[in-house]
Scaffold this motif. Structure first.
Motif, PDB file in Angstrom:
ATOM      1  N   GLU A 150     -31.983  20.607  28.584  1.00 31.53           N
ATOM      2  CA  GLU A 150     -31.221  21.038  27.182  1.00 31.53           C
ATOM      3  C   GLU A 150     -30.025  21.382  27.473  1.00 31.53           C
ATOM      4  OE1 GLU A 150     -33.780  22.099  23.721  1.00 31.53           O
ATOM      5  OE2 GLU A 150     -34.679  23.033  25.295  1.00 31.53           O
ATOM      6  N   ALA A 151     -28.920  21.164  26.954  1.00 34.62           N
ATOM      7  CA  ALA A 151     -27.489  21.822  27.047  1.00 34.62           C
ATOM      8  C   ALA A 151     -27.058  22.115  25.496  1.00 34.62           C
ATOM      9  CB  ALA A 151     -26.684  20.836  27.748  1.00 34.62           C
ATOM     10  N   LEU A 152     -26.159  23.305  25.514  1.00 30.75           N
ATOM     11  CA  LEU A 152     -25.425  23.327  24.198  1.00 30.75           C
ATOM     12  C   LEU A 152     -24.111  23.855  24.474  1.00 30.75           C
ATOM     13  CD1 LEU A 152     -25.559  24.119  21.253  1.00 30.75           C
ATOM     14  CD2 LEU A 152     -26.296  26.345  21.794  1.00 30.75           C
ATOM     15  N   ASN A 153     -23.169  23.351  23.951  1.00 35.67           N
ATOM     16  CA  ASN A 153     -21.630  23.450  24.162  1.00 35.67           C
ATOM     17  C   ASN A 153     -21.102  24.046  23.026  1.00 35.67           C
ATOM     18  OD1 ASN A 153     -19.118  23.824  25.317  1.00 35.67           O
ATOM     19  ND2 ASN A 153     -18.842  21.533  24.843  1.00 35.67           N
ATOM     20  N   ILE A 154     -20.496  25.359  22.918  1.00 33.24           N
ATOM     21  CA  ILE A 154     -19.724  25.808  21.868  1.00 33.24           C
ATOM     22  C   ILE A 154     -18.357  26.098  22.227  1.00 33.24           C
ATOM     23  CG2 ILE A 154     -19.643  27.668  20.209  1.00 33.24           C
ATOM     24  CD1 ILE A 154     -22.645  28.003  20.167  1.00 33.24           C
ATOM     25  N   ALA A 155     -17.327  25.724  21.504  1.00 32.11           N
ATOM     26  CA  ALA A 155     -15.934  25.757  22.080  1.00 32.11           C
ATOM     27  C   ALA A 155     -15.156  26.177  20.737  1.00 32.11           C
ATOM     28  CB  ALA A 155     -15.526  24.565  22.805  1.00 32.11           C
ATOM     29  N   LEU A 156     -14.318  27.151  20.902  1.00 25.04           N
ATOM     30  CA  LEU A 156     -13.255  27.394  19.713  1.00 25.04           C
ATOM     31  C   LEU A 156     -11.956  27.738  20.358  1.00 25.04           C
ATOM     32  CD1 LEU A 156     -15.354  30.549  18.261  1.00 25.04           C
ATOM     33  CD2 LEU A 156     -15.136  28.612  17.339  1.00 25.04           C
ATOM     34  N   GLN A 157     -10.999  27.147  19.521  1.00 28.41           N
ATOM     35  CA  GLN A 157      -9.624  27.328  19.812  1.00 28.41           C
ATOM     36  C   GLN A 157      -9.001  28.235  18.717  1.00 28.41           C
ATOM     37  OE1 GLN A 157      -7.931  23.568  20.804  1.00 28.41           O
ATOM     38  NE2 GLN A 157      -8.419  23.810  22.997  1.00 28.41           N
ATOM     39  N   TRP A 158      -8.018  29.150  19.076  1.00 29.95           N
ATOM     40  CA  TRP A 158      -7.352  29.843  17.907  1.00 29.95           C
ATOM     41  C   TRP A 158      -5.971  30.044  18.379  1.00 29.95           C
ATOM     42  CZ3 TRP A 158      -6.874  35.722  17.773  1.00 29.95           C
ATOM     43  CH2 TRP A 158      -6.333  36.257  16.818  1.00 29.95           C
ATOM     44  N   TYR A 159      -4.982  29.806  17.434  1.00 33.96           N
ATOM     45  CA  TYR A 159      -3.802  30.005  17.451  1.00 33.96           C
ATOM     46  C   TYR A 159      -3.235  30.972  16.377  1.00 33.96           C
ATOM     47  CZ  TYR A 159      -4.349  25.377  19.945  1.00 33.96           C
ATOM     48  OH  TYR A 159      -4.734  24.172  20.785  1.00 33.96           O
ATOM     49  N   PRO A 160      -3.191  32.079  16.882  1.00 29.99           N
ATOM     50  CA  PRO A 160      -2.689  33.451  15.997  1.00 29.99           C
ATOM     51  C   PRO A 160      -1.198  33.027  15.793  1.00 29.99           C
ATOM     52  CG  PRO A 160      -3.019  34.130  18.241  1.00 29.99           C
ATOM     53  CD  PRO A 160      -3.609  32.651  18.192  1.00 29.99           C
ATOM     54  N   THR A 161      -0.547  32.458  16.702  1.00 26.80           N
ATOM     55  CA  THR A 161       0.945  32.212  16.424  1.00 26.80           C
ATOM     56  C   THR A 161       1.215  30.982  17.283  1.00 26.80           C
ATOM     57  OG1 THR A 161       1.994  33.383  18.515  1.00 26.80           O
ATOM     58  CG2 THR A 161       1.383  34.756  16.628  1.00 26.80           C
ATOM     59  N   GLU A 162       2.543  30.448  17.011  1.00 25.37           N
ATOM     60  CA  GLU A 162       2.922  29.183  17.659  1.00 25.37           C
ATOM     61  C   GLU A 162       2.981  29.419  19.196  1.00 25.37           C
ATOM     62  OE1 GLU A 162       6.745  28.084  16.104  1.00 25.37           O
ATOM     63  OE2 GLU A 162       5.857  27.362  14.301  1.00 25.37           O
ATOM     64  N   ASP A 163       3.056  30.663  19.660  1.00 25.80           N
ATOM     65  CA  ASP A 163       3.303  30.850  21.169  1.00 25.80           C
ATOM     66  C   ASP A 163       1.922  31.323  21.814  1.00 25.80           C
ATOM     67  OD1 ASP A 163       5.910  30.338  20.915  1.00 25.80           O
ATOM     68  OD2 ASP A 163       6.346  32.441  20.283  1.00 25.80           O
ATOM     69  N   ILE A 164       0.916  31.683  21.068  1.00 22.74           N
ATOM     70  CA  ILE A 164      -0.231  31.990  21.719  1.00 22.74           C
ATOM     71  C   ILE A 164      -1.454  31.143  21.511  1.00 22.74           C
ATOM     72  CG2 ILE A 164      -2.151  34.107  21.683  1.00 22.74           C
ATOM     73  CD1 ILE A 164       0.367  35.837  20.975  1.00 22.74           C
ATOM     74  N   ALA A 165      -2.219  30.850  22.282  1.00 24.60           N
ATOM     75  CA  ALA A 165      -3.521  29.924  22.328  1.00 24.60           C
ATOM     76  C   ALA A 165      -4.702  30.996  22.843  1.00 24.60           C
ATOM     77  CB  ALA A 165      -3.433  28.768  22.898  1.00 24.60           C
ATOM     78  N   VAL A 166      -5.703  30.884  22.293  1.00 26.74           N
ATOM     79  CA  VAL A 166      -7.051  31.518  22.851  1.00 26.74           C
ATOM     80  C   VAL A 166      -8.198  30.620  22.895  1.00 26.74           C
ATOM     81  CG1 VAL A 166      -8.538  33.551  22.525  1.00 26.74           C
ATOM     82  CG2 VAL A 166      -6.165  33.699  22.109  1.00 26.74           C
ATOM     83  N   ASN A 167      -8.717  30.540  23.804  1.00 30.59           N
ATOM     84  CA  ASN A 167      -9.928  29.464  23.900  1.00 30.59           C
ATOM     85  C   ASN A 167     -11.283  30.192  24.159  1.00 30.59           C
ATOM     86  OD1 ASN A 167      -8.784  26.534  23.956  1.00 30.59           O
ATOM     87  ND2 ASN A 167      -7.324  27.742  24.965  1.00 30.59           N
ATOM     88  N   PHE A 168     -12.306  30.086  23.675  1.00 34.04           N
ATOM     89  CA  PHE A 168     -13.590  30.569  24.037  1.00 34.04           C
ATOM     90  C   PHE A 168     -14.314  29.530  24.441  1.00 34.04           C
ATOM     91  CE2 PHE A 168     -17.843  31.397  22.586  1.00 34.04           C
ATOM     92  CZ  PHE A 168     -18.199  32.706  23.385  1.00 34.04           C
ATOM     93  N   GLY A 169     -15.300  29.653  25.244  1.00 34.89           N
ATOM     94  CA  GLY A 169     -16.163  28.632  25.566  1.00 34.89           C
ATOM     95  C   GLY A 169     -17.735  29.135  26.132  1.00 34.89           C
ATOM     96  N   TYR A 170     -18.585  28.543  25.566  1.00 36.12           N
ATOM     97  CA  TYR A 170     -19.989  28.619  25.906  1.00 36.12           C
ATOM     98  C   TYR A 170     -20.757  27.560  26.389  1.00 36.12           C
ATOM     99  CZ  TYR A 170     -24.719  30.188  25.452  1.00 36.12           C
ATOM    100  OH  TYR A 170     -26.069  30.547  25.780  1.00 36.12           O
ATOM    101  N   TYR A 171     -21.445  27.444  27.477  1.00 36.35           N
ATOM    102  CA  TYR A 171     -21.995  26.314  27.869  1.00 36.35           C
ATOM    103  C   TYR A 171     -23.321  26.849  28.635  1.00 36.35           C
ATOM    104  CZ  TYR A 171     -22.900  21.629  29.483  1.00 36.35           C
ATOM    105  OH  TYR A 171     -23.562  20.265  29.505  1.00 36.35           O
ATOM    106  N   THR A 172     -24.396  26.339  28.040  1.00 41.98           N
ATOM    107  CA  THR A 172     -25.657  26.709  28.562  1.00 41.98           C
ATOM    108  C   THR A 172     -26.644  25.532  28.624  1.00 41.98           C
ATOM    109  OG1 THR A 172     -27.845  28.263  28.247  1.00 41.98           O
ATOM    110  CG2 THR A 172     -26.847  27.162  26.165  1.00 41.98           C
ATOM    111  N   LEU A 173     -27.300  25.732  29.911  1.00 45.60           N
ATOM    112  CA  LEU A 173     -28.163  24.676  30.549  1.00 45.60           C
ATOM    113  C   LEU A 173     -29.451  25.115  30.957  1.00 45.60           C
ATOM    114  CD1 LEU A 173     -28.297  21.452  31.310  1.00 45.60           C
ATOM    115  CD2 LEU A 173     -27.819  22.271  33.558  1.00 45.60           C
ATOM    116  N   ASP A 174     -30.734  24.542  30.359  1.00 48.64           N
ATOM    117  CA  ASP A 174     -31.918  24.898  30.458  1.00 48.64           C
ATOM    118  C   ASP A 174     -32.568  23.511  31.247  1.00 48.64           C
ATOM    119  OD1 ASP A 174     -34.379  26.082  30.685  1.00 48.64           O
ATOM    120  OD2 ASP A 174     -34.307  26.866  28.534  1.00 48.64           O
TER     121      ASP A 174
END
Length: 877
Positions: free
Chosen positions: A240-264
């Motif tokens: 089993e695998a679960l992939n969760i990803a978020l991308q946030w652009y608080p301004t035009e010059d800044i990008a933040v990426n969060f990722g969570y990947y889990t495998l059982d």
């Protein structure tokens, strides 16, 4: 589900921004005869594969899905100069080889190729074969990558890149149905989570199960013990695998990426077998009549040091399809005890990446991550002949069916090793372009790896179909070993039992490792003119590594001792004043003290790993490059009972590569190739322990030097908008230099025309687990159907020449040619993808890989996966 519930999926799916149906799936229509550009991140930025002076082979989600790829073996088979084997343990003992730089010790903490999940280093080989659920791309980067990737990218690096959030709302649901109960289910949603579009999200879940690709000939193969096991066929899994990803652009010059990947994972034992020689006889695990090997007869004392035994120590020639082809076995074919299993475990990956474009010439990046991992295996089929069982010489009468005076029949398993690992990493980096010709990249890196390993030995009652009791034994799980019947009288000798029944401690060689890595790196790239570029990369690394050895190979804790009474406790009586502190306090008693020489140790390794690249763009479609790089694999610690074997040093290589990348015929014909020369110094290989016990493994030492050279060619040609051809070829000559000693070669050996030197020097011999020749060829056909569907058909074949098992070049797995096929259909509205695929469609039956345990003169052989076929159905919304 094993670890997580549908609640998390439901919460994200309930977001209004994601529930609206939309499709951004491209319409597949083969109207263009040019080959599509491939963008890779092999140098940690988006670049066309044709523009970078690095040898890299990428695989996209689309082609992996069309071909039915499910694991790293599929990737390696289609990659020039790259081999990957999961072994009999279903991935717990994975090992990867690039350009002949094969790992000489197959269960080492550190391998020769670094693997990364979304930028997070994967510190254990049991983590490497994570599967391909919701992967956007997999990249294989060849050649030393220490300057860029850092830690232990000695021969190259592999990047798993999970899929990212999309800017438009869409999703898919898919299923796979195939032979032998293959059943997959996958689900994905992605799109903006806010009306402004500044926050994007993606969630994907995948489940895959399979009964296995190869028949198990064990008569009680359908036993279903509690917990993990190998029921029915061999090589199956439940992942089993679960992939969760978020991308946030608080301004035009800044990008933040969060990722969570889990495998059982829960994987069955792969098809394979064990054959053993004199070493197993010395421990009483095999009798002289059961010696499976065919050359290099030797006489040595048994483990008590009192009785000489004689037997073969090596196998010469091509390894057979099954052990029953060369030796007595109660059942022909591949036989695996159903109580065993390949690998169980989980891996969690968390990543946090941020970028800030300070201005058009200067950007800053943060890359942080954490990985947590746990994995276990029973390590094999349950003895050389699971039907016959292993012997323990006792010379005592035991009331056990199938036994006889002097012999107890058991099946043994060993989790060698059980692993838990946590790693944390932080990287700060800048990219600066002060003028149009100069680009600078630099930064700092810090990482911590906390790693624990131990071995558990399970001696289980015999399991076969000879009696109701032995059939019942097949339902007893290995996690709770059933005791061997106790003796009521003793006549010497009696072989010791281990761990759990010995002194209530099941964890032998329990060891904690802590690695702290500090690094600073810099890359300078300068355009000499419009055609010439010079790049220099360098990394300075400090590794502070420590070890805490908590128990020895008898599972005795540091500072403890145990006294055993012959006839009551199942322990081998040793003579008075025996080595390593073991001696008798009374004639019928044996006292064991822990054999840990250095409970704690700390070593600091400092090294500098540069790379220089000179590239020349002699036209818009053609470029050449010359690179020289230093690769380094860190040193470490052994669980040795002799201080001389406690620490091993770093291993280095210098790789020189001349490459070229070319496009012809208006981008319809691509030819990329390279020639390389590698000087490998201080290679890390295996040697037997000076002091050995039943749970001992071979140890790592620095054996000497080696040399590898060869060529790689990868090509694609699109004849027209319907037909295309792709292929690759590698010639790789990887050999030992003079002065490398193979320890079992203590006498002159003459087998199949190969004569080894009396001192064991293997200079000039081909390195094990590397093929001189490797090739792949794929034919593709694409067309439109009824103006509403597109069709893509593919037939390919992958060839690999023979691989030797040890440095003596006596035993080998034969060359093999594996054929695969796929047929896929895509609707023009982007809604449906339907595909048929088959792997090893000719059902080639041959050994795939093997490794040799010096201490037991034991070959552990795994087989090529049998024929697989399936149907994929995917609905995009």
């Amino acid at each position: 589900m094993k670890k997580y519930s549908l609640l998390g999926l439901s919460l994200l799916a309930a977001s209004p921004a994601l529930t609206a149906s939309a499709s951004n799936s491209p319409k597949f229509s083969p109207t263009d005869s040019s080959i599509e550009e491939i963008v890779v991140t092999a140098r940690k930025r988006n670049e066309s594969i044709q523009d970078i002076p690095v040898s890299v082979t990428p695989f996209t989600a689309e082609e992996m899905n069309q071909r039915g790829y499910s694991n790293m073996e599929d990737i390696a088979a289609a990659t020039a100069g790259f081999t990957f084997e999961s072994g009999i343990s279903g991935g717990h003992h994975s090992n990867a080889t690039i350009r002949g730089l094969s790992p000489q010790f197959t269960i080492a903490r550190v391998q020769n190729v670094s693997f990364f999940m979304d930028g997070v280093y994967m510190p254990r080989q049991s983590m490497l074969n994570v599967g391909l659920i919701d992967m956007e791309r997999v990249e294989v980067v060849k050649g030393p990558q220490n300057a860029l990737y850092g830690r232990n990218a000695f021969a190259g690096a592999v990047n798993y890149i999970p899929a990212r959030p999309g800017t438009e709302r869409h999703g898919y649901a898919s299923t796979t149905l195939g032979l032998h109960d293959r059943a997959d289910a996958r689900f994905m949603l992605t799109g903006p989570l806010t009306d402004s579009g500044s926050l994007l999200g993606r969630i994907a879940y995948g489940y895959t199960s399979f009964d296995g690709h190869t028949e198990n000939q064990h008569p009680v193969k359908n036993a279903d013990p509690t917990g993990p096991n190998t029921k029915g066929r061999l090589g199956g899994w439940e992942d089993e695998a679960l992939n969760i990803a978020l991308q946030w652009y608080p301004t035009e010059d800044i990008a933040v990426n969060f990722g969570y990947y889990t495998l059982d994972i829960e994987r069955e034992t792969n098809p394979g077998y064990m054959i053993s020689g004199l070493g197993a006889q010395r421990f009483g695990l095999r009798t002289a009549a059961e010696n499976d090997l065919n050359c290099n007869s030797s006489t040595q004392n048994d483990i008590s040091g009192q009785r000489p035994v004689t037997g073969n120590t090596l196998y010469c020639g091509e390894l057979p399809k099954a052990a029953s082809d060369i030796a007595y076995r109660r059942v022909n074919g591949i036989v695996i005890d159903p109580r065993g299993y390949g690998a169980i475990g989980y891996s969690d990956f968390y990543t946090l990446n941020a970028s800030w474009a300070y201005n058009e010439n200067l950007s800053f990046y943060y890359v942080g991550g954490m990985a947590s991992h746990d994995s276990n295996t029973t390590g094999g089929p349950g003895g050389e002949d699971p039907i016959l069982g292993q012997s323990i010489a006792t010379n005592i009468p035991l009331s056990i069916t199938g036994g006889e005076r002097g012999i107890t029949r058991i099946n043994s398993f060993a989790s060698r090793p059980h692993i838990t690992a946590d790693t944390y990493s932080h990287e700060l980096r800048f990219d600066w372009v002060p003028d149009a010709r100069l680009q600078l990249t630099g930064g700092l890196y810090y990482s911590v790896v906390e790693d624990t390993e131990w071995t558990e030995l399970y001696l289980n009652s015999h399991c076969n179909a000879d009696s109701p009791q032995q059939i019942a034994n097949c339902w007893t799980p290995t996690t709770a070993p059933s005791p061997i019947p106790e003796a009521s009288e003793l006549t010497s000798p009696i072989v010791y039992d281990q761990g759990l029944r010995q002194h209530a401690n099941a964890k032998a060689e329990l060891t904690d490792f802590v690695d702290k890595i500090y690094a600073a790196f810099l890359s300078i790239s300068y355009d000499i003119d419009d055609r010439w570029n010079l790049t220099f990369e360098a990394r300075h690394t400090i590794e502070d590594k420590s070890v805490h050895r908590k128990t020895d190979s008898f599972a005795i804790a540091d500072g403890d001792s145990y006294t055993y009474t012959a006839g009551i406790d199942p322990i081998l009586p040793l003579p008075p004043d025996s080595a390593n502190g073991r001696g008798n306090s009374l004639p019928n008693q044996t006292t064991l003290v822990d054999s840990i020489i250095l409970p704690k140790d700390d070593e600091v390794f400092r090294y500098f790993t540069p790379r220089a690249i000179l590239s020349f763009d002699y036209s818009e479609e053609h470029m050449m490059y010359l690179s020289a790089a230093k690769g380094l694999k860190t040193g470490g610690f052994n669980n040795a009972e002799d201080e001389s074997q406690a620490v091993y040093d770093v291993s280095e290589n210098i790789t020189v590569e001349l490459g070229s990348k070319n496009q012809f015929l208006n981008h319809r014909f691509i030819v990329n190739g390279s020639a390389f020369y590698i000087a490998w110094d201080n290679l890390q290989g295996s040697e037997p322990p000076v002091v050995a016990t039943l749970t001992s493994s071979d140890l790592i030492s620095n054996l000497g030097n080696a040399t590898s050279y060869g060529i790689e060619v990868e090509s694609q040609f699109r004849f027209n908008r319907w037909w295309s051809l792709d292929g690759s070829y590698t010639y790789n000559n990887a050999t030992y230099d003079d002065g490398v000693i193979f320890f079992p070669a203590r006498d002159r050996i003459d087998c199949d025309g190969s004569v080894c030197r009396e001192d064991g020097d293997v200079g000039g011999k081909q390195m094990p687990r590397s093929s001189k020749h490797q090739a792949s060829l794929g034919l593709n056909y694409s067309t439109d159907l009824f103006n509403t569907w597109s069709m893509h058909a593919r037939l390919d074949a992958n060839y690999q020449s023979r691989q030797y098992i040890t440095a003596l070049n006596l035993a080998y797995v034969p060359d093999r040619l594996i054929s695969n096929a796929s047929l896929s259909f895509q609707s023009h509205d982007g809604k449906w993808d339907i595909g048929l695929w088959g792997k090893n469609i000719l059902d080639v039956d041959t050994p795939a890989q093997a490794f040799y345990l010096t201490i037991f003169n034991q070959y552990i052989v795994s087989k090529v996966p049998g024929r697989q076929a399936g149907l994929n159905i995917k609905f995009n919304f």
